[in-house]
Design an enzyme around this catalytic site. Structure first.
Site, PDB file in Angstrom:
ATOM      1  N   ASP A 130       0.803  -1.234   0.000  1.00 46.45           N
ATOM      2  CA  ASP A 130       0.000   0.000   0.000  1.00 46.45           C
ATOM      3  C   ASP A 130       0.836   1.285   0.000  1.00 46.45           C
ATOM      4  O   ASP A 130       0.309   2.349  -0.317  1.00 46.45           O
ATOM      5  CB  ASP A 130      -0.925   0.031   1.224  1.00 46.45           C
ATOM      6  CG  ASP A 130      -1.910  -1.132   1.240  1.00 46.45           C
ATOM      7  OD1 ASP A 130      -2.180  -1.683   0.152  1.00 46.45           O
ATOM      8  OD2 ASP A 130      -2.398  -1.479   2.322  1.00 46.45           O
ATOM      9  N   ARG A 165     -13.935  -0.467 -25.973  1.00 47.39           N
ATOM     10  CA  ARG A 165     -14.623  -0.470 -24.685  1.00 47.39           C
ATOM     11  C   ARG A 165     -13.937   0.442 -23.674  1.00 47.39           C
ATOM     12  O   ARG A 165     -12.758   0.779 -23.820  1.00 47.39           O
ATOM     13  CB  ARG A 165     -14.639  -1.893 -24.101  1.00 47.39           C
ATOM     14  CG  ARG A 165     -15.672  -2.776 -24.760  1.00 47.39           C
ATOM     15  CD  ARG A 165     -15.575  -4.180 -24.234  1.00 47.39           C
ATOM     16  NE  ARG A 165     -16.698  -4.979 -24.723  1.00 47.39           N
ATOM     17  CZ  ARG A 165     -16.749  -6.295 -24.704  1.00 47.39           C
ATOM     18  NH1 ARG A 165     -15.729  -6.985 -24.227  1.00 47.39           N
ATOM     19  NH2 ARG A 165     -17.796  -6.938 -25.143  1.00 47.39           N
ATOM     20  N   MET A 172      -5.593  -2.416  -5.496  1.00 45.17           N
ATOM     21  CA  MET A 172      -5.570  -2.360  -4.033  1.00 45.17           C
ATOM     22  C   MET A 172      -4.933  -1.060  -3.532  1.00 45.17           C
ATOM     23  O   MET A 172      -4.626  -0.163  -4.312  1.00 45.17           O
ATOM     24  CB  MET A 172      -4.820  -3.567  -3.479  1.00 45.17           C
ATOM     25  CG  MET A 172      -5.662  -4.817  -3.435  1.00 45.17           C
ATOM     26  SD  MET A 172      -4.782  -6.137  -2.570  1.00 45.17           S
ATOM     27  CE  MET A 172      -6.146  -7.240  -2.236  1.00 45.17           C
ATOM     28  N   ARG A 214     -14.119  11.632 -30.229  1.00 47.34           N
ATOM     29  CA  ARG A 214     -12.859  11.913 -30.953  1.00 47.34           C
ATOM     30  C   ARG A 214     -12.315  10.674 -31.651  1.00 47.34           C
ATOM     31  O   ARG A 214     -11.261  10.713 -32.258  1.00 47.34           O
ATOM     32  CB  ARG A 214     -11.786  12.426 -29.972  1.00 47.34           C
ATOM     33  CG  ARG A 214     -12.042  13.835 -29.451  1.00 47.34           C
ATOM     34  CD  ARG A 214     -10.749  14.459 -28.894  1.00 47.34           C
ATOM     35  NE  ARG A 214     -10.146  13.680 -27.829  1.00 47.34           N
ATOM     36  CZ  ARG A 214     -10.458  13.784 -26.538  1.00 47.34           C
ATOM     37  NH1 ARG A 214     -11.397  14.635 -26.172  1.00 47.34           N
ATOM     38  NH2 ARG A 214      -9.859  13.059 -25.630  1.00 47.34           N
ATOM     39  N   GLU A 225      -9.063   1.064  -4.626  1.00 46.16           N
ATOM     40  CA  GLU A 225     -10.172   0.429  -3.896  1.00 46.16           C
ATOM     41  C   GLU A 225     -10.762   1.362  -2.834  1.00 46.16           C
ATOM     42  O   GLU A 225     -11.907   1.212  -2.445  1.00 46.16           O
ATOM     43  CB  GLU A 225      -9.719  -0.880  -3.246  1.00 46.16           C
ATOM     44  CG  GLU A 225      -8.653  -0.712  -2.179  1.00 46.16           C
ATOM     45  CD  GLU A 225      -8.269  -2.020  -1.503  1.00 46.16           C
ATOM     46  OE1 GLU A 225      -8.940  -3.038  -1.707  1.00 46.16           O
ATOM     47  OE2 GLU A 225      -7.263  -1.999  -0.754  1.00 46.16           O
ATOM     48  N   ARG A 257      -0.727  -9.048  -4.646  1.00 48.03           N
ATOM     49  CA  ARG A 257       0.111  -9.322  -3.469  1.00 48.03           C
ATOM     50  C   ARG A 257       1.055 -10.501  -3.686  1.00 48.03           C
ATOM     51  O   ARG A 257       1.964 -10.718  -2.891  1.00 48.03           O
ATOM     52  CB  ARG A 257      -0.786  -9.596  -2.260  1.00 48.03           C
ATOM     53  CG  ARG A 257      -1.429  -8.380  -1.659  1.00 48.03           C
ATOM     54  CD  ARG A 257      -1.252  -8.315  -0.159  1.00 48.03           C
ATOM     55  NE  ARG A 257      -1.723  -9.472   0.530  1.00 48.03           N
ATOM     56  CZ  ARG A 257      -2.860  -9.535   1.230  1.00 48.03           C
ATOM     57  NH1 ARG A 257      -3.645  -8.487   1.317  1.00 48.03           N
ATOM     58  NH2 ARG A 257      -3.196 -10.628   1.859  1.00 48.03           N
TER      59      ARG A 257
HETATM   60  O1  F6P Z   1      -2.639  -3.973   3.141  1.00 47.39           O
HETATM   61  C1  F6P Z   1      -2.477  -4.757   2.004  1.00 47.39           C
HETATM   62  C2  F6P Z   1      -3.827  -5.068   1.391  1.00 47.39           C
HETATM   63  O2  F6P Z   1      -3.626  -5.896   0.268  1.00 47.39           O
HETATM   64  C3  F6P Z   1      -4.675  -3.843   1.009  1.00 47.39           C
HETATM   65  O3  F6P Z   1      -4.271  -3.272  -0.209  1.00 47.39           O
HETATM   66  C4  F6P Z   1      -6.051  -4.433   0.986  1.00 47.39           C
HETATM   67  O4  F6P Z   1      -7.012  -3.448   1.250  1.00 47.39           O
HETATM   68  C5  F6P Z   1      -5.993  -5.450   2.099  1.00 47.39           C
HETATM   69  O5  F6P Z   1      -4.629  -5.758   2.306  1.00 47.39           O
HETATM   70  C6  F6P Z   1      -6.760  -6.711   1.846  1.00 47.39           C
HETATM   71  O6  F6P Z   1      -6.723  -7.445   3.024  1.00 47.39           O
HETATM   72  P1  F6P Z   1      -7.068  -8.987   3.139  1.00 47.39           P
HETATM   73  O7  F6P Z   1      -5.987  -9.759   2.457  1.00 47.39           O
HETATM   74  O8  F6P Z   1      -7.104  -9.223   4.603  1.00 47.39           O
HETATM   75  O9  F6P Z   1      -8.372  -9.176   2.449  1.00 47.39           O
END
Ligand code: F6P
Length: 324
Positions: A130, A165, A172, A214, A225, A257
């Site tokens: 984050d 589209r 995240m 255009r 998010e 992640r």
């Molecule tokens: O803090 C990292 C993160 O991936 C955020 O970007 C996201 O909001 C959150 O964790 C999601 O958490 P979890 O894996 O507990 O759903």
């Protein structure tokens, strides 16, 4: 001469690519000084339960390039309670541990600060996709997550162009728009929607219509998010206020992640892990290791946990100009 003989390391909160590289760097830096390391299983919940395992140089072989965390991680809100913090410290002291390294993001570093304030030596390593810790320019995992997000947005752009589209992509970042902002600039998106700058949906729809008029073949929006209005609001609005483009929404989610850390994140993790060990060894506690002006820095936790906004006016202006 330091009194440190044994330290523990925990990975906490959302995992981030590069956490393993940081664990490895910490363990090997400690081994070079004949200091033992205990790994804590499954984050703060394992810490409170005293789930420790010895980690030597061989135990961390082959993990540098692996995503996730070999130690496991959990969300453990109970650590906000003083009782849980004291249980954790009792477990550490009972295992003969003289200091703790916490590899994690904002929520996890609040735990590090709590241990430090209770008198237990604790040092953080800034690690979260984050990038929501203040002062440090970046955190372990951000670069990899961005590369992953941009790779997928490039693919979405291909199919968006083929079908003419509008593709909305949610990324995240929790309450931070940093990932969305950088991903938008790096993928050449038409718009970034971030919590730091809320948009008016009709103004967005107007721009989408004008772009269609255009003759544009696609319209890409990268949406954090944490943005309000958010991705679902926009896809609904475009559904009921036609713009020419058909709209589709992709939520990238947890793919951001995972994966092997980039070279940037590997190097950052190696430097941060070693830096955390040396801070702890020297008795500098209550800090988190981060990056300031390209150099490894020991940032007081109070400063790193202050509100932060990494979506700068310069980034917003650049994204606007380049999207035209
Ligand atoms: O803090 C990292 C993160 O991936 C955020 O970007 C996201 O909001 C959150 O964790 C999601 O958490 P979890 O894996 O507990 O759903």
């Amino acid at each position: 001469m330091s009194a440190m003989r044994r330290i523990a390391v925990v990975t906490s909160g959302g995992d981030a690519p590069g956490m393993n590289a940081a664990v490895r760097a910490l363990v090997r830096s400690a081994a070079a000084e004949q200091i033992e390391v205990l790994g804590v299983r499954d984050g703060f919940s394992g810490l409170v339960a005293g789930r420790f395992e010895p980690l030597d140089s061989r135990a961390v072989a082959g993990i540098l390039a692996r995503g996730g965390t070999i130690l496991g991680s959990t969300r453990f809100p109970r650590l906000h309670d003083r009782a849980a913090q004291e249980e954790a410290i009792a477990q550490l002291s009972g295992a003969g541990v003289d200091g703790l390294v916490v590899i994690g993001g904002n929520g996890s570093q609040q735990g590090t600060l709590a241990f430090h304030r209770l008198g237990f030596p604790a040092v953080g390593v800034a690690s979260t996709i984050d990038n929501d810790l203040a002062v440090t320019e970046t955190t372990i995992g951000v670069d990899t997550a961005l590369n992953t997000a941009v790779g997928y947005i490039d693919r979405l752009k291909d199919t968006a162009t083929s079908h003419q589209r509008a593709f909305l992509t949610e990324v995240m970042g929790r309450n931070s728009g940093y990932l969305a902002m950088v991903a938008a600039i790096a993928s050449g998106a038409e718009l970034a929607m971030v919590p730091e700058r809320p948009v008016d949906l009709e103004v967005v729809a107007e721009d989408v219509r004008a772009s269609y008029g255009r003759g544009k073949r696609h319209y890409i929006v990268v949406i954090a998010e944490g943005a309000h209005p958010g991705a679902h609001d926009l896809v609904e609005y475009l559904g009921s206020h036609p713009s020419g483009f058909e709209a589709r929404l992709t939520v990238l989610g947890h793919v951001q992640r995972g994966g092997s850390p980039t070279v940037f994140d590997r190097l950052l993790a190696c430097r941060f892990g070693a830096g955390a060990f040396h801070a702890l060894l020297a008795g500098r506690t209550g800090i988190v290791v981060g990056l300031v002006e390209g150099r490894i820095a020991e940032i007081p936790l109070e400063d790193a946990l202050a509100p932060c906004n990494k979506v700068t006016p310069e980034m917003l202006a650049l994204a606007d100009v380049l999207a035209r």
